[in-house]
Every structure is written in structure tokens, then in C-alpha cells.
Write an enzyme that holds these catalytic residues in place. Structure first.
Site, PDB file in Angstrom:
ATOM      1  N   ASP A   3      -7.565  -7.673   0.027  1.00 46.29           N
ATOM      2  CA  ASP A   3      -6.959  -8.145   1.013  1.00 46.29           C
ATOM      3  C   ASP A   3      -7.104  -7.607   2.067  1.00 46.29           C
ATOM      4  OD1 ASP A   3      -6.174  -4.580   1.240  1.00 46.29           O
ATOM      5  OD2 ASP A   3      -6.069  -5.422   2.871  1.00 46.29           O
TER       6      ASP A   3
ATOM      7  N   ASP B 246      -2.748   8.455  -2.147  1.00 48.46           N
ATOM      8  CA  ASP B 246      -4.084   9.033  -2.393  1.00 48.46           C
ATOM      9  C   ASP B 246      -4.668   9.527  -0.353  1.00 48.46           C
ATOM     10  OD1 ASP B 246      -4.190   6.404  -0.662  1.00 48.46           O
ATOM     11  OD2 ASP B 246      -6.076   6.331  -1.670  1.00 48.46           O
TER      12      ASP B 246
ATOM     13  N   CYS C  83      -7.611 -28.932  11.522  1.00 47.53           N
ATOM     14  CA  CYS C  83      -8.402 -29.416  11.167  1.00 47.53           C
ATOM     15  C   CYS C  83      -8.251 -30.567  11.113  1.00 47.53           C
ATOM     16  CB  CYS C  83     -10.126 -28.847  10.461  1.00 47.53           C
ATOM     17  SG  CYS C  83     -10.052 -26.986  10.268  1.00 47.53           S
TER      18      CYS C  83
ATOM     19  N   CYS D 258     -12.492 -29.850   6.501  1.00 49.27           N
ATOM     20  CA  CYS D 258     -11.650 -28.237   6.652  1.00 49.27           C
ATOM     21  C   CYS D 258      -9.938 -29.922   6.328  1.00 49.27           C
ATOM     22  CB  CYS D 258     -11.160 -27.306   6.805  1.00 49.27           C
ATOM     23  SG  CYS D 258     -10.095 -26.332   6.586  1.00 49.27           S
TER      24      CYS D 258
ATOM     25  N   CYS E 256      -6.542 -28.557   6.714  1.00 48.82           N
ATOM     26  CA  CYS E 256      -6.002 -27.292   6.424  1.00 48.82           C
ATOM     27  C   CYS E 256      -5.373 -28.185   8.190  1.00 48.82           C
ATOM     28  CB  CYS E 256      -6.602 -25.630   7.189  1.00 48.82           C
ATOM     29  SG  CYS E 256      -7.381 -26.133   9.149  1.00 48.82           S
TER      30      CYS E 256
ATOM     31  N   GLY F 211     -11.291   4.132  -0.063  1.00 50.02           N
ATOM     32  CA  GLY F 211     -12.347   4.333   0.261  1.00 50.02           C
ATOM     33  C   GLY F 211     -13.468   3.849   1.009  1.00 50.02           C
TER      34      GLY F 211
ATOM     35  N   ASP G 177       0.545  -1.474   0.116  1.00 48.79           N
ATOM     36  CA  ASP G 177      -0.177   0.044  -0.392  1.00 48.79           C
ATOM     37  C   ASP G 177       0.980   1.225  -0.093  1.00 48.79           C
ATOM     38  OD1 ASP G 177       0.835   0.288   2.416  1.00 48.79           O
ATOM     39  OD2 ASP G 177      -1.018  -0.111   3.374  1.00 48.79           O
ATOM     40  N   SER G 178       0.442   2.019  -0.069  1.00 41.57           N
ATOM     41  CA  SER G 178       0.494   3.619  -0.375  1.00 41.57           C
ATOM     42  C   SER G 178       1.391   4.405   0.889  1.00 41.57           C
ATOM     43  CB  SER G 178      -0.114   4.979  -1.503  1.00 41.57           C
ATOM     44  OG  SER G 178      -0.854   5.392  -0.477  1.00 41.57           O
ATOM     45  N   GLY G 179       0.894   3.923   2.110  1.00 38.33           N
ATOM     46  CA  GLY G 179       1.359   4.076   2.847  1.00 38.33           C
ATOM     47  C   GLY G 179       0.134   5.250   3.874  1.00 38.33           C
ATOM     48  N   GLY G 180      -0.716   6.070   2.938  1.00 38.70           N
ATOM     49  CA  GLY G 180      -1.396   7.063   2.341  1.00 38.70           C
ATOM     50  C   GLY G 180      -2.981   7.029   3.718  1.00 38.70           C
TER      51      GLY G 180
ATOM     52  N   HIS H 172      -5.920 -22.042   9.714  1.00 37.83           N
ATOM     53  CA  HIS H 172      -7.129 -22.608   9.519  1.00 37.83           C
ATOM     54  C   HIS H 172      -7.990 -21.184   8.211  1.00 37.83           C
ATOM     55  CE1 HIS H 172     -11.209 -23.719   8.992  1.00 37.83           C
ATOM     56  NE2 HIS H 172     -11.564 -22.612   9.852  1.00 37.83           N
TER      57      HIS H 172
END
Lengths: 376, 376
Positions: free
Chosen positions: A267, A147, A310, A305, A307, A217, A93-96, A336
């Protein structure tokens, strides 16, 4: 493998899309969920385990990394991939967004943002130019334009003013990014929940021209209904031949609703953060392992599952280690949750490719309604 | 595999021994280091990773497990192995040592010890009979006799009185343990740093007859020199055809010195506890990763080590995640420390088998003297 960044759309089903982003560091199957590795680690996970969950890409936070260990240091050590032992793509990300959340600690001008470090109080400056430089030093594969993002609800005039500043910053970001083959720069659409502002922002970004476009946003306090309201039109304003990234989303039902509306990438810290507080996400909803009802339960968290949590452990064990505050609780539940999120993405990719996304969505909601959901 | 517990001595070199303990759950190569899995987890590690370090057996703590999650619960859930997803042998201590360290919270009689839980303040009773029952419920492969252990230095009369109580408890432990093929019961020698008391204790235990013998009551504040002083004679008082276990030891140089003196098994929280506080143990001594001198160091912790921390990361990265208090710091450093401890044991086993233990010991001390040691 390729030496260029590119996006191929393989199939659509309504507004939902599936495809692949090619980068020199590997392919990102879309829709993609990106685990968050804020400080050069996906908390409670080793990189091999993150890859084993099916993640093609992860996200690093410019704000955190510039403060500790520092972007120049990471560059001297060979870049973020080598530093954190992750050779697949990384988006930064840009840090904004994070600087904005500092509130009192920051000062905003046309030029950029001056702020104080939460680590040691030292003074720093972020602008389109410095953010591009830091993301270059980190070695990010997908760089985000710098941004500004106001929290919602906000006055529409404030949202418009902020969006226009972000568009000017987007242009400066593009100029500062320059020409970096194999690396991508994404622009970020702003405009809050106002359709006209979203349209104005999309047009500004498209004029500048980016390798991908984020819907920014959102997930900042507006609620799912308002977010979906924006996603009903905002992705369609962005170029169809570029990946569309919804930042900071979300819960599983947010993700399914976003993909349905044409989002390709997302994300969120939620699966890893939840894992460290005893919360699991499953096909059947959220499960709070702290709850005493699990204390004698020999069943796995989710019998379907695959994983390690599980396959290897009972709910009783997970309950025990959550209560005893053992690190393995966060390790297993994060694994998990990330595994579940990646399975959800894979299921959606398959459903879109097969033209049965509506059925997938119905099954998703039916499984959650069926049970094993408890109030949290 | 075997359905019985047995010990075979393969070679000796001076007092040092190498061999193998056979159990229905697998073979334990000796000298063996047992990682500690206090609350049904080796902290910061998944069981597969513990096995990958080379551990043949781990230790569980009766005191902690009886309080949380409870021995009956573990038994209902299929026993400790299944509960914690570890199918290799497990040794459980008797709870005696930990109850003693509660000090004000306990009351000692001939019958046993009444104490209050550190978890919830509830009242509990441990005796030879209840300890045997709890360890049976846990499904322990190697059960320890219930004993009392005074902190050192202590008045010799107090040490003698305590040792004799432990010997009466050893007899009751044996009677309560009964006949359990495939499971072993170890007696614990006491007697502090007094040779005559150690001899009296060894004779009492040998008369009762155990599958193995622990040297107890050391590493409780007496210092390495005094401990080695006892180890110069104490192991030799115990039957040579049974494994000898030194409880709660120790640092790498303690371990090498103990093996030299005829010890076959050891356990200690040190490698895992150190790993969670940024401390690493290497061939060259202890390294404090918090130290700022590592901040820009691109080298691995130990270039010759094959553990994931040394193969995948720089000292700079380890320093960063220690400083940032990231869970991966404890995960990687615990893994490294346990890996190093197991490599040390393997090196000693090979050296004893080849009749070159003295050379091994000299190399061990030379590597530590050579460098990369910093004050901690």
C-alpha cells in the site's frame, strides 16, 4: 465467494509469487496494490472509479478514522464499507505507525500509547486491545496487529527493544482479536535492517500464528538499497502459505523489487498524493505536468494507457488544469496513477504465472530508461 | 442532428415555453440550465458526469480562457470541445461582464476595454471584434455579443448610456461574427430595471437580428423582486421565435420564476460553487452539510434523488467529508446539485408540455416550505 479467509498460491517465479486471497467480500489477486483511503475516501476518487482501476482492496487508517468520524459512529452507521460505499475488502492499519509519527504528542508505555488528536487536541489511548476493538468496529476485513515502529536509522538496541515490545503486543493483539470467521489478523515483523532481529521477530510471530504477515518498519528512511537488502531475506523467514504484506511501499521500482523478493501485498499514498500535485507515474517514469514543456503538447500522457485521463485529454489540458489549480487535475492524475499502479500489478501477476518475471523486470527498467523522464 | 442552428417551440403555458435548440453538436432541450465550465472544466466534475446529470450544454468563460490557457492555444489544440473532452454544445460569454467586474484594473472606451490579467498582470484588450475572434478560436457553438453591464443599483443615465454603447457593440459584434453556419450569435438586452430602456434595447437588437437574445444586466445586485419585475415584461419584448437566455441566474426559485416569465436558457455557478462549500440544493430547499445535526444521520441527502451522492452515501458521510475537507465532498455535492438543477429543468419542461406549469410551481414551493430547510 467464500465465508472464510484463505490464501492460495498459484505460481512462483524465483522468489516472486502470484495467488489469490479469498474473503467473504471478494477475491484479492496477488501481488496486490492497495490504494489508501485514509479518512474513508481515496482522495480525489469516487469508489466506483477506484474499483475501475482494478483495485481489489483498499486500506483505511485506524488513527484517522478513530479521531474523525469515530469508530463507534462508523459502527452505528453500518461499518466502514457501507459508510464509504466500498463493498470490496478493506485492510486497516493498527494506528501504531501513525501514532509514532506524532513524536512529542505521544507517551509510550508497555500498556500502549497515549496521544493527542491532531484534529482537536483531545486525549486518546491506543493499545493492542483498543486497536483490535476499533478495527472491529470499523468492520475491517484484514486487521493489523498493534505495533511500534521506530524511524530508521536507529540504534540497534532501540530497534531490538521496540521489536520485542511489538512481539508482546502481537500476542495481546491475537488474544484480543479472538475468533472472527471471515476476518483476518496479520502480524507485523519488525527488526529494522538487522537480520537476526528480523529472524527473532519472524519466529515470535509464527509461534503466535497469524492469517498473514507484514514486513513492517521499512520505507521509513532507510533508502531503497537497504530496504531491498532486508527484503532479500525477510519474506523468506515468514510462512510461505500466508500472504506477505510490505507496508507503505512505494514507488513503481520499489514495488517491482519487492514483488521480485516475495512480497504479495503493498500500500502507498504515493499514486494519489502525486496525482494531487501534478505528478504522473507512467511506464516511462515520472512526468511533472506543471512543466511548461507540456503547454502545447497535444499527446496524451501515455498513448498506451486506457485510463480516462489518457483517453480523453492532452498533456496540454492536464498542464492547464494543474496550473489553474482545478480539482479535475487531481481527479484525472490520481485516476491515471492508480490505473498505472494496478496495470503494473496485473503485468507482474501475468509474468509470474508465465514464468517470465525476469523479462518483465528488464522491460520495466528499459521503458523507464528510454525516455520521457524529467527531473522533478 | 443538423448542420444548422435552429430553435423550435414545442409548447407554451402562460408565458412559460418549452422547445428545443438544434445544433450540429446536439440538441438543447429548453428550458435549459447550463453548468458553468469557467476554465475548461466544470469544477469538481468529469465531463461524462456533467452529461450524466442531464446537461445538454455548458458555458465557458471567454475572459478566463483567453488569459489561461489562451484562445490561440485552444484553437491549435483543436478547439474547446476537444480540449476539455465535451462534445455537446458550448456557449461562451463575451468576456464583457467579467472584465467590468475588474473595476480598477480596466479602462473603457468606445473602442473596447483595456484590462490587466488577474493571473499574471499582463495587459489585454477586449472589443466586439476581439471577443468574436476569441470565441471563434475557442470553437463556441453559441457566441455572445460583447456588451457592457453596470452593477445595480445604478444611475438611470449611466444605465442608458451603457445600454446604448452595448447596442453599438452589438452591431459591431454582428458584423465581426459574419456568416458561420452551425454557429449562433446571441444579442444581449440591457437597460437595467427601466422598462423604456429595455424596450429601446430590444428594438435595437431585433433590428440587427440575432439567432437568440439574452436578458442581460440582471442578477447583479437588484434582488429577486426587481429581477422578476423586469422579467414580467423584458422577455416579451424579444422575438418569440428565438431562444431567450437569462444570464447568471440563479437559485432554484429564481429559475422557476424566470421560466414562468418566458426564459428558455440560464446559467449559474451556484450549484457547483455551493457543492464545494458543503451546501446542497434539494426539493426541500438548501441543506448545509457542515451542520453537526447530520453527523449521525444515516439517511441520504434526498431519498427520492437518484444521483450518486444520494444513492451511495448517508448525510453522516457527507458531513464527515465536508468537515475533513476531502475532495469527494465537493465532487459528490456538485454532482448532486447539478443533478437536482437538471431534474428541476426536466420537471418544468414536462409541466409546460402538459399545460400544468402552475401546479408544478405550487408543488415546488410547497416542498420547500414543508421542511428540511435550515438557516445558512
Amino acid at each position: 465467494m467464500t465465508d472464510r479467509f484463505s490464501f492460495a498460491l498459484h505460481a512462483t517465479d524465483g522468489a516472486a509469487r502470484t495467488g489469490a486471497i479469498s474473503t467473504p467480500r471478494g477475491t484479492i489477486r496477488t501481488p496486490a496494490f492497495m490504494p489508501v483511503g485514509t479518512a474513508a475516501t481515496v482522495k480525489a476518487m469516487l469508489p466506483d472509479s477506484v474499483a475501475a482501476t482494478g483495485a481489489d482492496i483498499l486500506l483505511g487508517n485506524t488513527y484517522h478514522l478513530m479521531l474523525r468520524p469515530g469508530a463507534e459512529r462508523v459502527a452505528r452507521l453500518g461499518g466502514l464499507h457501507s459508510f464509504m460505499n466500498w463493498d470490496r475488502p478493506i485492510l486497516t492499519d493498527s494506528g501504531g505507525f501513525q501514532v509514532m509519527s506524532l513524536a512529542d504528542l505521544r507517551r509510550l508505555t508497555e500498556e500502549g500509547v497515549t496521544f493527542r488528536s491532531h484534529v482537536d487536541g483531545s486525549k486518546h489511548f491506543l493499545s493492542p486491545e483498543t486497536s483490535m476493538e476499533i478495527q472491529r468496529l470499523l468492520g475491517s476485513d484484514i486487521v493489523m496487529a498493534f505495533d511500534e515502529c521506530p524511524a530508521l536509522p536507529a540504534d540497534e538496541a532501540r530497534v531490538a527493544e521496540s521489536m520485542r515490545l511489538s512481539m508482546r503486543w502481537a500476542e495481546r493483539s491475537k488474544a484480543a482479536f479472538g475468533d472472527r470467521p471471515g476476518h483476518a489478523l496479520f502480524g507485523i515483523q519488525q527488526g529494522g535492517v538487522t537480520r537476526e532481529l528480523r529472524q527473532e521477530s519472524a519466529e515470535a510471530l509464527t509461534r503466535i500464528g497469524f492469517d498473514g504477515y507484514a514486513v513492517g518498519g521499512l520505507a521509513v528512511g532507510e533508502g531503497q538499497e537497504a530496504m531491498f537488502g532486508v527484503l532479500d531475506y525477510a519474506p523468506g523467514m515468514l510462512p510461505a502459505d500466508r500472504p506477505r504484506y510490505l507496508m507503505g511501499v512505494g514507488k513503481p521500482d520499489d514495488i517491482v523489487g519487492a514483488v521480485k523478493r516475495g512480497i504479495d501485498m503493498m500500500d502507498c499514498v504515493l499514486p494519489s498524493r502525486s496525482g494531487r500535485t501534478g505528478q504522473a507515474w507512467t511506464r516511462r517514469g515520472q512526468v511533472n505536468l506543471r512543466n511548461a514543456r507540456h503547454a502545447d503538447d497535444p499527446r496524451p500522457l501515455d498513448e498506451a494507457c486506457t485510463c480516462p485521463a489518457c483517453r480523453g485529454y492532452s498533456r496540454a489540458y492536464l498542464h492547464h488544469v494543474v496550473r489553474a489549480k482545478e480539482m479535475i487535475a487531481g481527479m484525472l492524475l490520481t485516476w491515471h496513477n492508480l490505473h498505472y499502479y494496478q496495470e503494473l500489478m496485473a503485468g507482474m501477476r501475468d509474468a509470474i504465472a508465465a514464468g517470465r518475471f525476469a523479462a518483465f523486470e528488464a522491460e520495466f527498467h528499459a521503458a523507464r530508461a528510454a525516455g520521457d523522464i524529467e527531473p522533478v
